[in-house]
Design a protein around this motif. Structure first.
Motif, short mmCIF file in Angstrom:
data_model
loop_
_atom_site.label_atom_id
_atom_site.label_comp_id
_atom_site.label_asym_id
_atom_site.label_seq_id
_atom_site.Cartn_x
_atom_site.Cartn_y
_atom_site.Cartn_z
N HIS A 132 0.85 -1.19 0.00
CA HIS A 132 0.00 0.00 0.00
C HIS A 132 0.88 1.25 0.00
N ARG A 133 0.27 2.39 0.06
CA ARG A 133 0.97 3.66 -0.14
C ARG A 133 2.04 3.92 0.92
N GLN A 134 1.91 3.28 2.09
CA GLN A 134 2.91 3.47 3.14
C GLN A 134 3.93 2.33 3.18
N LEU A 153 -6.38 -2.92 7.02
CA LEU A 153 -6.20 -1.62 6.37
C LEU A 153 -7.51 -0.84 6.32
N LEU A 155 -10.30 -1.80 5.08
CA LEU A 155 -11.09 -2.11 3.88
C LEU A 155 -12.09 -3.19 4.25
N ASP A 160 -15.40 -3.02 -0.05
CA ASP A 160 -14.21 -2.46 -0.69
C ASP A 160 -13.43 -3.50 -1.50
N GLN A 183 -11.88 3.23 -3.52
CA GLN A 183 -11.11 3.52 -2.32
C GLN A 183 -9.96 2.53 -2.17
N LYS A 186 -7.10 3.21 -4.61
CA LYS A 186 -6.32 4.39 -4.23
C LYS A 186 -5.38 4.10 -3.07
N LEU A 187 -5.79 3.19 -2.19
CA LEU A 187 -4.97 2.85 -1.03
C LEU A 187 -3.85 1.88 -1.39
#
Length: 226
Positions: A132-134, A153, A155, A160, A183, A186-187
């Motif tokens: 994920h983004r992190q 996360l 979700l 989701d 969503q 995007k995550l």
């Protein structure tokens, strides 16, 4: 998150089967070629040399070695040709769809896997990996562990994301993999599926599918059109 349970012993066993199915026939061809070469050299030596020392050793005469080599080469290359013909062509397709499944958002990302080869293949194992983004994730895990990881996360399953359970022994044709909300796409920076299959001749194949490539762009485009 629990680590992938498809461990080293099982992978070693599967690699061993592939060795038996391909490497050993090739080894037999090499062995017979060396026997033929040995006999060719032997018969061209002086009789006094040929009947003494190590040159006295013979396993097959030249005609027998040549005939067996021809048969072994024919069978080996015929098998290789057939293996190429039945080799699975594993790929994936995905598209933005209108949300008709009660998930979050107006559109969802629908992913399928398919075998584009001419023959079927049986699934040995399916595992999942995400980033994920992190930067969280990175391990290959099973279906249940991946569901739990996505829920951690924040979700929501059914809202989701939705992941299809693909069991061992399933015939790989066109298989639904899962759906992701806007969503979720995007995550998640990456969502990969690794599938290992056995084809019609017993060879093993592995393919990693990057299921979210293009998801953000396609979903944005679908939203702009609606």
């Amino acid at each position: 998150m629990q680590r992938d349970t498809f461990g080293g012993q099982e992978l070693t066993r599967k690699i061993g089967r592939s060795f038996v199915l391909f490497k050993i026939p090739m080894g037999l061809v090499v062995l017979l070629f060396l026997m033929l070469l040995w006999e060719t050299v032997r018969v061209n030596l002086e009789p006094s040399v040929r009947n003494s020392g190590i040159w006295h050793l013979t396993i097959l005469d030249r005609p027998s070695a040549a005939n067996l080599l021809a048969v072994a080469m024919g069978l080996t290359f015929a098998r290789a040709q057939y293996a190429r013909a039945v080799r699975p062509l594993i790929g994936w397709t995905a598209q933005a769809q209108g949300n008709e499944f009660g998930m979050n958002g107006r559109h969802i990302w629908h992913v399928e896997m398919r075998n584009g080869g001419t023959h079927s293949a049986a699934v040995d194992e399916v595992s999942y990996r995400l980033r994920h983004r992190q930067g969280w994730g990175g391990e290959w895990v099973g279906h249940q562990s991946m569901v739990e990881g996505l829920e951690r996360l924040n979700l929501e399953i059914g809202k989701d994301f939705d992941l299809n359970t693909i069991g061992q022994g399933a015939v790989l044709g066109t298989v639904y993999i899962g759906r992701f909300s806007e969503q979720a796409t995007k995550l998640l920076e990456e969502f990969e599926i690794r599938v290992r299959v056995t084809d019609a001749v017993g060879d093993r194949h592995e393919r990693t599918l990057h299921c979210l490539r293009g998801a953000e762009t396609e979903l944005r485009s679908a939203s702009a059109r609606s």
